[in-house]
Design a protein around this motif. Sequence first.
Motif, mmCIF file in Angstrom:
data_model
loop_
_atom_site.group_PDB
_atom_site.id
_atom_site.type_symbol
_atom_site.label_atom_id
_atom_site.label_comp_id
_atom_site.label_asym_id
_atom_site.label_seq_id
_atom_site.Cartn_x
_atom_site.Cartn_y
_atom_site.Cartn_z
ATOM 1 N N THR A 147 0.834 -1.202 0.000
ATOM 2 C CA THR A 147 0.000 0.000 0.000
ATOM 3 C C THR A 147 0.869 1.253 0.000
ATOM 4 O OG1 THR A 147 -1.811 -1.105 1.140
ATOM 5 C CG2 THR A 147 -1.731 1.292 1.303
ATOM 6 N N ASP A 157 -5.530 -0.709 -4.976
ATOM 7 C CA ASP A 157 -5.002 -1.228 -3.711
ATOM 8 C C ASP A 157 -6.007 -2.204 -3.115
ATOM 9 O OD1 ASP A 157 -3.549 -1.745 -1.478
ATOM 10 O OD2 ASP A 157 -4.008 0.148 -0.472
ATOM 11 N N GLU A 158 -5.750 -3.464 -3.302
ATOM 12 C CA GLU A 158 -6.631 -4.521 -2.787
ATOM 13 C C GLU A 158 -8.106 -4.203 -3.007
ATOM 14 O OE1 GLU A 158 -5.779 -6.410 0.857
ATOM 15 O OE2 GLU A 158 -3.712 -5.696 0.934
#
Lengths: 223, 255
Positions: free
Chosen positions: B42, B165-166
């Motif tokens: 991240t 991000d995810e």
Amino acid sequence: MSERIWEILKNAFFRILIPGIKVTIPLAVLSFAFAFIIALAVALVQFANVKGLKQLSRFYVWIIRGTPVLVQLYIVFFGLPKIGITLTAFPAAVIVFSINEGAYMSESLRASLESVPHGQIEAGYCVGMSYLQIMRRIVLPQALRIAFPSLGNALISLVKETSMAATITVVEMFRAAQQVNSIYIEPLWLYTEAAFMYLMFCTVLTWLQRWGEKKLNAYGGVK
Amino acid sequence: MLLKVNNIHKSFDGNLVLKGISLEVNKGDVIAILGPSGSGKTTLLRCINFLERADDGELIFDDVKHQLNKISHREISAIRKKTAFVFQNYNLFLNKTVLDNVTEGLIIARKMDKKLAREKAIKALEKVGMADRLDSYPIQLSGGQQQRVAIARALATDPEIIYFDEPTSALDPELIGEVLNVMKDLANDGMTMLVVTHEMNFARNVSNKVIFMDNGQIIEENTSKGFFENPQEERAKAFVQGIIEQRAIKKEGEK
Ligand SMILES: Nc1ncnc2c1ncn2[C@@H]1O[C@H](COP(=O)(O)OP(=O)(O)OP(=O)(O)O)[C@@H](O)[C@H]1O
Ligand SMILES: [Mg+2]
């Protein structure tokens, strides 16, 4: 209740109500409007972490919240003339209530700003918006909606607080009641009548507040 | 080459989180960034898009070189207009409708004509299957729907690259598929994507490259085929194995 008291109350009704409408309400509304502007500025510079101004804001909130409003009224109305700043009673009261209420309101606005989910600011940056655009279009509208009930409460307490302006000679509703009382000497009945009028004003404001909250919720969006 | 980063360093309170990351993204690449929790994935994406300021390193975007620790607001905003970011928890504007969420970056940030912006937004929303919910507010949508709107918001700005991000990690299992399908469509359309993910199927089948990070460093960089069939590094091997086992256990539990 005797015939006489009934007569007095009827006589007094408009003599208390009219200063209420002509002085108490404008005093509360004006002070609220200025307080809101002050509070918004003070909350924003803290939220945005503006160096210097943030410290100044904390200082202001600290001073104002740590001193009684009655004392502030006395300082401005009776004290300032000693250094050449003489204000008539009404403006003095507006200034004090604005500055005083502004400090409290800034704290609830600040809390509301903080409670807007932070990720939206980053999302705003990522779609290319500037900080000001994000504040104006995303964060502030949500913060104001969150703050609405507490702003409503602030206005309601302000209406009652204006009675303290009686002490610096503003003839608002309470002072009007005092004047009527000085003629008839019926403090129990006359002050109860004044209390009843404050109650009416505040009841109407409470209705408005509920209505406003409903409107805001119907408009969807934020929880 | 669209994007290149060299030697990014980032620490939080003396804790070195990125220890000199370099990577290169070509147009049309779909790169999966994998790695255990806390490895700095991240943080890497956030540094590349300036949500965090890196302590050191440089970034070359569209052949222009920038020093990450002293890049100016103006440079940042110029690069951001060509990139987009999709967050783990969507971060939709809660006071805006679906349509306004998508047009905001066009009308406000890019000063696009309102009608044109609306058309573009609707096209993007059609792409993610959300064009029938234009007037809904985010809280009226499921997580999967919100994430698809977030992807449309990213897409509508015609970015040269989208960072993810995810994007499916906050979703209930049954909603993951709809988001992954949208991302797969984008990949097939040739969109350049840098995707932090724990979805091994996506990394294996959709991405063309894999970057495996651990402890603030890139441990392995490989084609996705190479990574899954023949990982070079022990840690990468163990990680892939671990994820597959976790999945199996979860599936078992759901039965
Ligand atoms: N804002 C911050 N302040 C302090 N430490 C941070 C901050 N952001 C991240 N870290 C630390 O940096 C390290 C890397 O975090 P990061 O979120 O980049 O990991 P990640 O690989 O994305 O993990 P995950 O898979 O759990 O999302 C962690 O040790 C984390 O605690
Ligand atoms: Mg992460």
